[in-house]
Each structure stands twice: as structure tokens, then as C-alpha cells.
Design an enzyme around this catalytic site. Structure first.
Site, PDB file in Angstrom:
ATOM      1  N   GLY A   1      23.631 101.455 -13.852  1.00 32.16           N
ATOM      2  CA  GLY A   1      23.165 101.395 -15.249  1.00 32.16           C
ATOM      3  C   GLY A   1      22.543 102.375 -15.832  1.00 32.16           C
ATOM      4  O   GLY A   1      22.510 103.508 -15.311  1.00 32.16           O
ATOM      5  N   SER A   2      21.485 102.070 -16.801  1.00 33.99           N
ATOM      6  CA  SER A   2      20.672 103.140 -17.238  1.00 33.99           C
ATOM      7  C   SER A   2      19.552 103.612 -16.296  1.00 33.99           C
ATOM      8  O   SER A   2      18.860 104.655 -16.732  1.00 33.99           O
ATOM      9  CB  SER A   2      20.001 102.458 -18.684  1.00 33.99           C
ATOM     10  OG  SER A   2      21.099 102.274 -19.593  1.00 33.99           O
ATOM     11  N   THR A   3      19.426 103.056 -15.408  1.00 36.10           N
ATOM     12  CA  THR A   3      18.478 103.485 -14.596  1.00 36.10           C
ATOM     13  C   THR A   3      18.664 104.994 -13.905  1.00 36.10           C
ATOM     14  O   THR A   3      18.069 105.798 -13.434  1.00 36.10           O
ATOM     15  CB  THR A   3      17.928 102.587 -13.273  1.00 36.10           C
ATOM     16  OG1 THR A   3      19.264 102.423 -12.492  1.00 36.10           O
ATOM     17  CG2 THR A   3      17.418 101.329 -13.515  1.00 36.10           C
TER      18      THR A   3
END
Length: 485
Positions: A215-217
Site C-alpha cells: 500500500g502507501s508505505t
């Protein structure tokens, strides 16, 4: 009479020669076959005739041996078994060994040649050298903080020391007690069947053996690639990003979970995790540069050992522009282990350098003499030092002003990045809540710890699941445990 004696003596001599020939055949020509025969239990009995060496955490053994008084005399025991199972694995008389119990089996069992000063004497006397000990890098306070932070939720935590690559915590929940499998009786067999039938897979080490969409990591990697490639020159200049963003070559529109992402700066987009900005940045950076940066962080490496094998984290390079956009926000085919994402955070904290992670500090003989040490670890550059400096600022902003406020630690400098990863058919699965971070004590010259947390089944309304709300508090607890004097 003399002739009869002579004939008897000759016959006895022939019998003796036949006996010697047969002994030579058994001991020399067929030795390997007999040794490998499943019916030969001599090695197995000898293996368990003495206590097994121990696995140590902070100088204290988390394993032991129990004298059963049976043929397979010594049985493995574990202290805080579920807590340390993702580190130790199990050593079973019936089902073999896993994780450190497997990779260090020769040393722990006493069979490693390095332990025997006179190996030929051992062969002659049929004796076995006492098993050695394995000293791990695990910080017990960090390990327990991670385990208790996850509680009954499925997920994993990995924590490393950025300056060395030492693994400080490796936790997977749900876990199991390795002692249940140690013996070879009914209890071990029932436990084996039950654990393997459990749909939650408690024997799976989620920290290193399972990959998730990050995801956004993953936007940390995308930002590093864009900054290194010069696609972004100033983190405070508008990025000319639309909201929504139509994926190239498609009519699919990508949206954001936050407001204010249209034409946002990289700093704003990072703090509020704007999908549209990072998807467009990934496309502008291109597959080749994205691939090179992802692989410099450790993605697509199939040879990672700590010393047991780590599942490779992947960044798909056979993608079109629309797929690249999704890959750049940690979706599509991008997959990562929690340990890999901890290394991403560690690279930012460490000035752009990645140090290979390791779990074994040293191995020793039973008397304490050192057999081997971890030594210096290979280092590679994941990004330019100036890029790492900018990313540290951006990650600090996430904790100070953005979605990662729950990771803040008074008196410490903390940087982080949240992530909520969609998965399942049509993104129908409960989103994975991610948080990666690093922390530097107030009086320290460099970051002491980098952490990655993933929670698979956050107990909340689907719309309320987030890395900042679910995973960040766990990361904070681990970082506080390491920073405490």
C-alpha cells in the site's frame, strides 16, 4: 589325527577370512547404504542422547532440553514459546526442524565439524561433541512490545537497527508453542494435525515468509525514485497532478482518501498519502528507474537469508503504464514482507544505505568460546544521501502533522509512513493496515530502530481501518522499548 587338526584349522581360517570380508563389505562398501536406511536408528538415538545447545536472547536461553529417560532421551523445551516461535522455529523428534532450529541445527546438535577439535577421535569413540549456542540479535523488550501490541490480531512486526542491520524484533501473530511438537508421541502428532488444519496458519512466520501489498508505505520507494531521477526537484513545488487521475491508456479513475490532493506538492502528498500524486510520479519516473530503485531497496532479491530464507519481495517489471501507476502506490503486483518494509524505513534513517539484515550475532561452543560472529555486513546504496535527507523530513512530517501522529514519542525524533493496502477479488478483503517508521532518541546521533507493522484483520469498520490508527501505536510501542535506557 594331525591331518584332521590341520583341516580344522584351515576351515577355521577360511571362516575367519569370510568373516573379515563380510565385515569389510558391511563397514566399507555398504556403509552409506546402511547409514541411510530408515530402519537404522543409531544416529537418531545418538542425536538425542545429549542436551541440545540453546538459542539465546539478551544472554538468556529461550530454549532448553528435558531428559525423558527414553531411547530418544532429550526433548526440546521452550521458554515463552509463542513469543519467540518466529525466531526459534521448532525442533521436533517427529517432524524435524524449522527457522533457527533448522539453519543452526549442526551447531545446536553438536554435529558441526567446527565444534570438534579432534573429529577422528569422535569417529573412533563414537562420541558426540556437546551442542553449541546461538546468540541472537533480538531485543526482548522490543519483541514483547510487538507481540503484546498485536494481541489477538493477525499480523506481523519486524524491527531492525538501521546502522547495522541487526534484527531487534520478529513477531508473527497468531503464534504457537513449539514445545507441543518436540516429542514423538500422541501429543505431538495431535498438535501437528491441529496446527496444520488451523485456517489462521499459526506456524506461518508472517514477518518473513508472507508477502503483502504494501500500500502507501511503498510511496517511500516511489518518492526516492522520483527524487533521484530528478522528476521532482523541490518537494514544495506543485506536482501538476489531477484529482482524480485517469490511469494511462484506460478510462479507470484513481481517487484519494484525503482532500486537497489536486496539484499537491510532494510534501503535502506524502503527509496526506495522495494516491494520484504518487501514481503519476511513478509513471513519469518510468519502469526502468522504478525497478532500479525498488531493487536497490531489496525488492526482487531471491537470496535473502537471515540465516533462514526470507520470501522475496517483488516489484513487477513487466507492466504497462496503468499497471505501473498502481504498482507505484504499493498495489497491483507489488508485494513485500514486513522485514523488507522495515529495511525501507532503515534505508531512509541510515542516509540512503541498506545494510543486510541478520538475526544471529554469534555462535559459541558449550563452554562459551566463540565459533563464529556476524562480522561486517554488505552495504548497498538505495538512494542518494540528499534524497534520504528529504525523505526523513517528509516522514517526520507524517508523524508531526499527518496520518502518523499516533507514532509520536515525546523527546524523540520519529518519522513514519502509513499505508492501507487493498486486496482480494475486487478489493473485497479487509484492508491491511501498515505503518513503517524509524526513531532517534533525543541525545542520539542516528536512528536506533526502524519498524514495519502490518495488521491483517483490524477490528474496525472497513472505512475506519488505517495504518495510522491501527498499526502506528504498535510501532510506537516497539520504538519506545528500544529507546528506553
Amino acid at each position: 589325527m594331525t591331518r584332521h587338526i590341520r583341516n580344522a584349522a584351515l576351515f577355521c581360517a577360511l571362516l575367519l577370512v569370510a568373516l573379515l570380508v563380510n565385515v569389510a563389505r558391511v563397514q566399507v562398501l555398504n556403509a552409506e547404504a546402511y547409514q541411510a536406511n530408515p530402519a537404522n536408528r543409531r544416529d537418531t538415538i545418538a542425536r538425542y542422547q545429549q542436551p541440545r545447545g540453546d538459542i539465546l536472547v539478551a544472554g538468556r536461553p529461550v530454549t532448553g532440553s528435558r531428559d525423558t529417560g527414553e531411547h530418544l532421551r532429550h526433548e526440546r523445551t521452550y521458554r515463552d514459546g509463542p513469543l519467540y516461535a518466529p525466531v526459534t522455529g521448532f525442533a521436533s523428534q517427529e517432524y524435524g526442524t524449522t527457522l533457527l532450529e533448522s539453519t543452526e541445527d549442526g551447531l545446536l546438535s553438536g554435529a558441526a565439524p567446527l565444534l570438534a577439535p579432534l573429529p577422528l577421535w569422535n569417529e573412533f569413540t563414537r562420541s558426540r561433541t556437546a551442542g553449541g549456542d546461538v546468540v541472537t540479535t533480538i531485543d526482548p523488550a522490543a519483541q514483547r512490545a510487538a507481540y503484546e501490541g498485536l494481541r489477538s490480531r493477525k499480523g506481523a512486526v519486524a524491527a531492525v537497527e538501521p546502522s547495522t542491520g541487526r534484527i531487534l524484533a520478529l513477531v508473527s501473530v497468531p503464534s504457537y508453542d513449539p514445545a507441543l511438537l518436540s516429542g514423538n508421541g500422541r501429543t505431538a502428532r495431535e498438535a501437528w494435525v491441529r496446527l496444520n488444519a488451523d485456517p489462521d496458519r499459526p506456524m506461518l512466520n508472517r514477518a518473513v515468509q508472507r508477502t503483502y501489498p504494501p500500500g502507501s508505505t511503498f510511496k517511500v520507494v516511489t518518492a526516492a525514485a522520483a527524487l533521484d531521477a530528478g522528476v521532482v526537484g523541490n518537494v514544495d513545488e506543485p506536482t501538476d497532478s489531477p484529482d482524480p487521475y485517469t490511469l494511462p491508456g484506460t478510462t479507470t479513475r484513481l481517487t484519494n482518501g484525503a482532500e486537497g490532493c489536486e496539484d499537491a506538492t510532494l510534501r503535502e502528498a506524502f503527509v496526506w498519502s495522495c494516491n494520484t500524486v504518487f501514481a503519476k510520479l511513478g509513471v513519469s519516473t518510468g519502469v526502468a528507474r522504478m525497478k532500479a530503485t525498488a531493487e536497490s531497496f531489496g525488492f526482487n532479491d531471491t537470496d535473502v537469508r537471515i540465516p533462514f530464507r526470507v520470501a522475496p519481495s517483488t516489484f513487477d517489471t513487466s507492466v504497462d503504464r496503468a499497471q505501473l501507476a498502481l504498482s507505484s502506490i504499493g498495489q497491483y503486483n507489488t508485494r513485500a514482507t514486513p522485514l523488507q518494509m522495515a529495511m525501507v524505513a532503515a534505508a531512509v534513517a541510515g542516509g540512503g544505505q541498506v545494510r543486510e539484515p541478520y538475526l544471529v550475532e554469534r555462535t559459541t561452543r558449550a563452554g562459551g568460546a566463540t565459533v563464529s560472529t556476524a562480522g561486517s555486513r554488505p552495504v548497498r546504496r538505495a538512494m542518494h544521501p540528499a534524497t534520504a535527507t528529504r525523505l526523513r523530513e517528509l516522514m517526520r512530517g507524517v508523524v508531526r502533522d499527518g496520518t502518523g501522529r499516533k507514532a509520536a514519542i515525546p523527546g524523540a525524533v520519529v518519522g513514519g509512513k502509513t499505508g492501507t493496502a487493498q486486496h482480494g477479488l475486487g478489493n473485497s478483503g479487509t484492508p491491511y493496515a501498515w505503518f513503517i517508521s524509524w526513531a532517534q532518541g533525543g541525545g542520539d546521533m542516528e536512528a536506533e530502530v526502524a519498524v514495519a507493522v502490518v495488521v491483517e484483520d483490524a477490528a474496525a469498520n472497513r472505512r475506519e481501518i488505517s495504518g495510522g490508527g491501527t498499526a502506528a501505536p504498535i510501532a510506537r510501542a516497539v520504538m519506545e522499548a528500544v529507546l528506553k535506557p
